[in-house]
Design a protein around this motif. Structure first.
Motif, mmCIF file in Angstrom:
data_model
loop_
_atom_site.group_PDB
_atom_site.id
_atom_site.type_symbol
_atom_site.label_atom_id
_atom_site.label_comp_id
_atom_site.label_asym_id
_atom_site.label_seq_id
_atom_site.Cartn_x
_atom_site.Cartn_y
_atom_site.Cartn_z
ATOM 1 N N ALA A 1 6.734 17.956 -24.571
ATOM 2 C CA ALA A 1 6.029 19.056 -23.920
ATOM 3 C C ALA A 1 5.360 18.597 -22.632
ATOM 4 O O ALA A 1 5.409 19.287 -21.613
ATOM 5 N N ARG A 2 4.747 17.429 -22.654
ATOM 6 C CA ARG A 2 4.082 16.928 -21.452
ATOM 7 C C ARG A 2 5.083 16.730 -20.323
ATOM 8 O O ARG A 2 4.796 17.039 -19.162
ATOM 9 N N GLN B 1 -6.357 15.459 -25.640
ATOM 10 C CA GLN B 1 -5.410 16.525 -25.330
ATOM 11 C C GLN B 1 -5.470 16.797 -23.833
ATOM 12 O O GLN B 1 -6.412 17.441 -23.349
ATOM 13 N N VAL C 1 -2.556 20.157 -24.102
ATOM 14 C CA VAL C 1 -1.420 19.759 -24.926
ATOM 15 C C VAL C 1 -1.781 18.495 -25.691
ATOM 16 O O VAL C 1 -2.569 17.667 -25.211
#
Length: 287
Positions: free
Chosen positions: A267-268, A129, A260
């Motif tokens: 999202a990244r 993550q 994340v």
């Protein structure tokens, strides 16, 4: 107050309130990665009842060198390989009380390898993550002017979005078990402290939301980023995040962080657009 314990051997033990300064010195080594635990310790100290768990310490030649928070989460902190082995032994003896193991990827992976034979299988293991940070606002992304702090009288309006985000992210509803009492209290706490942000549509429905979940004077951690499904793909996430980042850097701390899931490519990309950069990686083991 009793003086801190001075140990002359290599060992681990449960820390006591008198060990607070030494523990804070360890936490201060990495203010970004340790923001969640540091924020709790700064508020509650090391008393297990107030902290919501124990803080384990690992000593090398009498000096405190590593920590492990053992509460609802099991979190290795600045943990060396020898420290992780000691923390795993202590965790095995105590039995699993946590709902997750989370922390920097290397020590967390080692901790899980040692605990998995007795604690496994996990419901889900997220091995990588990315940990991302930002210390300035983006030059080419205007913050969404409609994203604002959630008011105290809007807790019931924000709650369905918080439950939906948690369920999507974790895979189970936060309303299970105690009927959601602890989760609702946490949401209300974030709203009350001015660290919950949202954009509402004309009907009062949440279309974007995020929180600053942990905050110290050196770093804060953004969490719970969520866009209502019917509004996804319409360009709300990046300006919304820019707005939350502005609040974070202006009102809370000089550095904002988040972590994340590596498989969440959308999202990244959003976080990179807003100016976040990868500086490390976390790992989570969910039970």
């Amino acid at each position: 107050m009793r003086p801190p314990h001075v140990l002359t051997q290599t060992t681990s033990r449960v820390l006591e309130p008198s060990d607070l300064d030494a523990a804070l010195a360890i936490l201060d080594r990495d203010p970004v990665a340790n923001a969640f635990v540091t924020a709790r310790v700064q508020i509650a100290g090391l008393d297990p009842w107030r902290l919501g768990g124990e803080m384990w310490g690992w000593y090398e030649h009498g000096m405190l060198t590593s920590l492990c928070y053992a509460g609802a989460n099991l979190v290795p902190i600045c943990a060396t390989q020898r420290a992780v082995r000691a923390f795993a032994d202590r965790a095995r003896r105590a039995g699993r009380r946590c709902s997750s193991i989370v922390g920097p990827a290397g020590p967390t992976a080692q901790l899980w390898r040692l605990l998995e034979p007795g604690w496994g299988p996990a419901r889900e293991v997220r091995t990588h993550q990315p940990l991302m940070v930002a210390d300035r606002l983006p030059d080419d992304m205007a913050p969404d002017p409609y994203v604002r702090r959630v008011r105290k009288d809007e807790v019931e309006r924000i709650m369905p979005a918080c439950v939906a985000m948690f369920t999507e992210e974790v895979g189970i509803s936060p309303m299970a078990g105690d009927g959601g009492l602890l989760y609702q209290a946490r949401v209300a706490e974030l709203v009350g402290s001015g660290r919950s942000f949202a954009r509402f549509d004309a009907d009062g429905k949440v279309v974007f939301k995020a929180e600053i979940g942990a905050a110290t004077d050196r770093a804060c951690q953004i969490q719970g980023v969520w866009v209502a499904p019917e509004y996804r793909g319409k360009g709300l996430a990046a300006p919304g995040m820019a707005a939350v980042l502005r609040y974070a850097l202006t009102d809370v701390a000089p550095v904002a962080s988040l972590y994340v899931n590596d498989f969440n490519t959308a999202a990244r990309r959003t976080y990179l657009r807003v100016g976040f950069q990868e500086v490390g990686a976390f790992m989570s083991v969910l039970f």
